[in-house]
Design an enzyme around this catalytic site. Structure first.
Site, PDB file in Angstrom:
ATOM      1  N   GLY A   1       0.831  -1.212   0.000  1.00 26.24           N
ATOM      2  CA  GLY A   1       0.000   0.000   0.000  1.00 26.24           C
ATOM      3  C   GLY A   1       0.860   1.254   0.000  1.00 26.24           C
TER       4      GLY A   1
ATOM      5  N   ARG B   1      14.024   9.756  -1.836  1.00 23.91           N
ATOM      6  CA  ARG B   1      14.979  10.865  -2.028  1.00 23.91           C
ATOM      7  C   ARG B   1      16.186  10.704  -1.093  1.00 23.91           C
ATOM      8  NH1 ARG B   1      15.382  15.575   1.007  1.00 23.91           N
ATOM      9  NH2 ARG B   1      16.171  17.432  -0.058  1.00 23.91           N
ATOM     10  N   ALA B   2      15.903  10.381   0.176  1.00 19.73           N
ATOM     11  CA  ALA B   2      16.977  10.264   1.168  1.00 19.73           C
ATOM     12  C   ALA B   2      17.908   9.095   0.832  1.00 19.73           C
ATOM     13  CB  ALA B   2      16.375  10.074   2.567  1.00 19.73           C
ATOM     14  N   VAL B   3      17.337   7.982   0.431  1.00 19.48           N
ATOM     15  CA  VAL B   3      18.163   6.809   0.098  1.00 19.48           C
ATOM     16  C   VAL B   3      19.049   7.132  -1.105  1.00 19.48           C
ATOM     17  CG1 VAL B   3      18.107   4.421  -0.742  1.00 19.48           C
ATOM     18  CG2 VAL B   3      16.503   5.140   1.043  1.00 19.48           C
TER      19      VAL B   3
ATOM     20  N   ARG C   1       1.274  -4.911  -5.911  1.00 20.43           N
ATOM     21  CA  ARG C   1       1.359  -6.196  -5.234  1.00 20.43           C
ATOM     22  C   ARG C   1       1.689  -7.222  -6.319  1.00 20.43           C
ATOM     23  NH1 ARG C   1      -2.578  -3.519  -1.674  1.00 20.43           N
ATOM     24  NH2 ARG C   1      -1.498  -3.497   0.322  1.00 20.43           N
TER      25      ARG C   1
ATOM     26  N   GLY D   1       5.221  -2.491   3.823  1.00 22.03           N
ATOM     27  CA  GLY D   1       4.674  -3.026   5.057  1.00 22.03           C
ATOM     28  C   GLY D   1       5.200  -4.420   5.345  1.00 22.03           C
ATOM     29  N   ASP D   2       4.535  -5.112   6.262  1.00 24.08           N
ATOM     30  CA  ASP D   2       5.059  -6.413   6.701  1.00 24.08           C
ATOM     31  C   ASP D   2       5.090  -7.449   5.567  1.00 24.08           C
ATOM     32  OD1 ASP D   2       2.305  -6.501   6.685  1.00 24.08           O
ATOM     33  OD2 ASP D   2       2.145  -7.768   8.465  1.00 24.08           O
TER      34      ASP D   2
ATOM     35  N   THR E   1       3.849   2.563   5.911  1.00 25.72           N
ATOM     36  CA  THR E   1       2.437   2.177   5.959  1.00 25.72           C
ATOM     37  C   THR E   1       1.655   3.150   6.832  1.00 25.72           C
ATOM     38  OG1 THR E   1       0.878   0.563   6.902  1.00 25.72           O
ATOM     39  CG2 THR E   1       3.127   0.438   7.686  1.00 25.72           C
TER      40      THR E   1
ATOM     41  N   ASP F   1      -0.860   2.397   8.429  1.00 29.85           N
ATOM     42  CA  ASP F   1      -1.544   1.648   9.496  1.00 29.85           C
ATOM     43  C   ASP F   1      -0.759   1.573  10.816  1.00 29.85           C
ATOM     44  OD1 ASP F   1      -3.440   1.106   7.521  1.00 29.85           O
ATOM     45  OD2 ASP F   1      -2.406  -0.728   6.911  1.00 29.85           O
TER      46      ASP F   1
ATOM     47  N   ASP G   1       1.237  -0.687  11.835  1.00 27.00           N
ATOM     48  CA  ASP G   1       1.026  -2.020  12.413  1.00 27.00           C
ATOM     49  C   ASP G   1       2.301  -2.857  12.410  1.00 27.00           C
ATOM     50  OD1 ASP G   1       1.190  -2.285   9.697  1.00 27.00           O
ATOM     51  OD2 ASP G   1      -0.593  -3.529   9.464  1.00 27.00           O
TER      52      ASP G   1
ATOM     53  N   ARG H   1      -6.622  -1.058   8.423  1.00 26.69           N
ATOM     54  CA  ARG H   1      -6.715  -2.521   8.256  1.00 26.69           C
ATOM     55  C   ARG H   1      -7.029  -3.162   9.610  1.00 26.69           C
ATOM     56  NH1 ARG H   1      -2.413  -4.868   4.008  1.00 26.69           N
ATOM     57  NH2 ARG H   1      -0.915  -4.108   5.521  1.00 26.69           N
TER      58      ARG H   1
ATOM     59  N   GLU I   1     -16.385  10.645  21.430  1.00 28.32           N
ATOM     60  CA  GLU I   1     -16.965  10.085  22.660  1.00 28.32           C
ATOM     61  C   GLU I   1     -16.560   8.633  22.850  1.00 28.32           C
ATOM     62  OE1 GLU I   1     -18.484  13.698  22.936  1.00 28.32           O
ATOM     63  OE2 GLU I   1     -18.530  12.547  21.091  1.00 28.32           O
TER      64      GLU I   1
ATOM     65  N   ARG J   1     -28.285  13.759  29.045  1.00 30.87           N
ATOM     66  CA  ARG J   1     -27.651  14.990  29.537  1.00 30.87           C
ATOM     67  C   ARG J   1     -27.601  16.063  28.442  1.00 30.87           C
ATOM     68  NH1 ARG J   1     -22.529  14.533  30.557  1.00 30.87           N
ATOM     69  NH2 ARG J   1     -22.164  12.373  30.075  1.00 30.87           N
TER      70      ARG J   1
ATOM     71  N   LEU K   1     -24.232  17.814  23.270  1.00 28.44           N
ATOM     72  CA  LEU K   1     -24.552  18.323  21.947  1.00 28.44           C
ATOM     73  C   LEU K   1     -24.052  17.464  20.794  1.00 28.44           C
ATOM     74  CD1 LEU K   1     -24.085  22.125  22.591  1.00 28.44           C
ATOM     75  CD2 LEU K   1     -26.185  20.800  22.522  1.00 28.44           C
ATOM     76  N   VAL K   2     -22.794  17.046  20.904  1.00 28.74           N
ATOM     77  CA  VAL K   2     -22.243  16.300  19.775  1.00 28.74           C
ATOM     78  C   VAL K   2     -21.844  14.906  20.222  1.00 28.74           C
ATOM     79  CG1 VAL K   2     -20.476  16.280  17.986  1.00 28.74           C
ATOM     80  CG2 VAL K   2     -21.287  18.445  18.906  1.00 28.74           C
TER      81      VAL K   2
HETATM   82  P1  ADP Z   1       2.410  -4.650   2.566  1.00 21.56           P
HETATM   83  O1  ADP Z   1       3.861  -4.632   2.313  1.00 21.56           O
HETATM   84  O2  ADP Z   1       1.806  -3.271   2.535  1.00 21.56           O
HETATM   85  O3  ADP Z   1       2.049  -5.438   3.807  1.00 21.56           O
HETATM   86  P2  ADP Z   1       1.479  -6.877   0.909  1.00 21.56           P
HETATM   87  O4  ADP Z   1       1.170  -7.749   2.079  1.00 21.56           O
HETATM   88  O5  ADP Z   1       0.497  -6.849  -0.188  1.00 21.56           O
HETATM   89  O6  ADP Z   1       1.699  -5.359   1.309  1.00 21.56           O
HETATM   90  O7  ADP Z   1       2.888  -7.350   0.317  1.00 21.56           O
HETATM   91  C1  ADP Z   1       3.477  -6.694  -0.780  1.00 21.56           C
HETATM   92  C2  ADP Z   1       4.143  -7.689  -1.703  1.00 21.56           C
HETATM   93  O8  ADP Z   1       5.185  -8.391  -1.009  1.00 21.56           O
HETATM   94  C3  ADP Z   1       3.246  -8.805  -2.218  1.00 21.56           C
HETATM   95  O9  ADP Z   1       2.477  -8.422  -3.322  1.00 21.56           O
HETATM   96  C4  ADP Z   1       4.256  -9.868  -2.617  1.00 21.56           C
HETATM   97  O10 ADP Z   1       4.806  -9.592  -3.867  1.00 21.56           O
HETATM   98  C5  ADP Z   1       5.330  -9.696  -1.542  1.00 21.56           C
HETATM   99  N1  ADP Z   1       5.146 -10.701  -0.493  1.00 21.56           N
HETATM  100  C6  ADP Z   1       4.286 -10.661   0.554  1.00 21.56           C
HETATM  101  N2  ADP Z   1       4.352 -11.778   1.290  1.00 21.56           N
HETATM  102  C7  ADP Z   1       5.273 -12.584   0.669  1.00 21.56           C
HETATM  103  C8  ADP Z   1       5.804 -13.909   0.933  1.00 21.56           C
HETATM  104  N3  ADP Z   1       5.396 -14.632   1.961  1.00 21.56           N
HETATM  105  N4  ADP Z   1       6.735 -14.376   0.072  1.00 21.56           N
HETATM  106  C9  ADP Z   1       7.162 -13.657  -0.968  1.00 21.56           C
HETATM  107  N5  ADP Z   1       6.698 -12.426  -1.259  1.00 21.56           N
HETATM  108  C10 ADP Z   1       5.777 -11.887  -0.463  1.00 21.56           C
END
Ligand code: ADP
Length: 328
Positions: free
Chosen positions: A16, A26-28, A77, A107-108, A131, A133, A135, A177, A193, A217, A220-221
């Site tokens: 995402g 840019r930094a890299v 993806r 992300g992960d 990300t 999120d 997470d 997510r 709230e 009570r 209001l919002v």
């Molecule tokens: P995010 O990095 O935001 O969590 P995804 O979970 O969609 O997003 O992962 C991004 C991409 O990383 C996937 O489309 C895939 O190409 C690769 N990827 C994710 N999990 C695996 C895995 N177990 N083995 C190999 N590639 C993976």
């Protein structure tokens, strides 16, 4: 783990998109060039690695992007990368150019792919948490989170105005997510709230009681912020329950959706992206491989990609208590 010297670094954004990814790219690139390394942009995440959509970057390639949302490298993806044949194709394209180090902003899921790729082909990989999120464990902030939260706050403030004008109960759904951080932060900052997050069990009776109590009570919002991943399934599902149990309330739903992903990154996101990007290159050069670069207590923090994948941050229970007290 490889300790060989890195000369050519490939950089990609994956999964995402998140505001601040451009600042990290840019930094890299500029840190690598400063050290005399060759830098390569890989388009559309792992897909570009497989399709050989790779180009050499110079300092001007990353000019005028620090303030832009999205990612100039595009993101995607890739199903193909999940398969050994796809990863072999990707490796062959890197080898052809002599790319011997990777920086992955994502992300992960992206880190899971990086870890696998690095194990198979002995290419050092550095992950930067990109990300909205938040997470991922091992960093107080992820690139994009602060911008997303500020976008949510701005939108919820506007909703509060109309909720106030009509004495309405608004249920606002935010992204995240299966994590509740955007809901928690934006909810506290807008004086919601109630805040419903996936990390804690939602007591629907308690929610209805507190809304009834506030109605009596003549508060209001009434603003309820719900994370998209909450066990009740989001704002629409929650509204159905509330309308049934509290028919006298003028209940409305607002789902903020993708506006939370876009826009110019905040100062904080630009700052952490710049720091993380700089340290990603330092890691590759100093043999600190297969880690995610994070920031904890304002200091750089390195988490093995394996752990960044598995662990999730814990939600602050105390924060939810604060919500209740401040909304009374
Ligand atoms: P995010 O990095 O935001 O969590 P995804 O979970 O969609 O997003 O992962 C991004 C991409 O990383 C996937 O489309 C895939 O190409 C690769 N990827 C994710 N999990 C695996 C895995 N177990 N083995 C190999 N590639 C993976």
């Amino acid at each position: 783990m490889s300790e060989k010297k890195v000369n050519k670094i490939g950089i990609l954004t994956s999964g995402g998109d998140a505001p601040g990814m451009n600042a990290a790219v840019r930094a890299v690139v500029r840190t690598g060039l400063y050290h005399g390394l060759e830098m390569f942009g890989i388009m559309r995440g792992y897909s570009g690695m497989i399709d050989d959509d790779i180009y050499q970057m110079d300092s001007r390639s990353v000019a005028n992007i620090i303030q832009r949302g999205g990612t100039i490298l595009k993101t995607a993806r890739s199903k193909e990368f999940m398969e050994p044949e796809g990863r072999k194709k990707a490796y062959d394209n890197l080898r052809k150019r002599g790319i011997d180090g990777l920086v992955i902003i994502g992300g992960d899921g992206s880190f899971r792919g990086a870890q696998k790729f690095s194990n198979e082909f002995d290419i050092p990989c550095i992950g930067l948490p990109g990300t909205i999120d938040k997470d991922i464990a091992g960093s107080d902030f992820t690139i994009g989170f602060d911008t997303a939260v500020n976008t949510a706050v701005e939108a919820i403030d506007k909703i509060r105005d109309t909720a106030d004008a009509h004495d309405r109960l608004f249920i606002v759904e935010v992204m995240g997510r299966d994590a509740g951080y955007i809901a928690l932060h934006s909810g506290i900052a807008t004086g919601a709230e109630n805040i419903l997050v996936p990390e804690t069990k939602t007591d629907i009776d308690e929610l209805i009681n507190s809304l009834t109590e506030k109605e009596k009570r003549k508060k209001l919002v009434n603003l309820v912020v719900v994370a998209e991943g909450d066990e009740y399934g989001g704002a629409n599902e929650l509204a159905t329950i509330i309308k049934k149990r509290l028919p006298q309330a003028d209940t409305r739903v607002c789902i903020l959706g993708h506006i939370q992903r876009g826009g110019s990154p905040t100062c904080l996101d630009r700052l952490i992206a710049s720091r993380m990007g700089y340290h990603a290159v330092e890691c590759l050069m100093n043999g600190k491989h297969n880690v995610m670069v994070g920031i904890v207590n304002n200091k750089m923090h390195y988490t093995p990609l394996d752990n960044a994948i598995k662990a999730k941050q814990t939600i602050m229970k105390e924060w939810l208590k604060i919500v209740k007290i401040l909304a009374s």
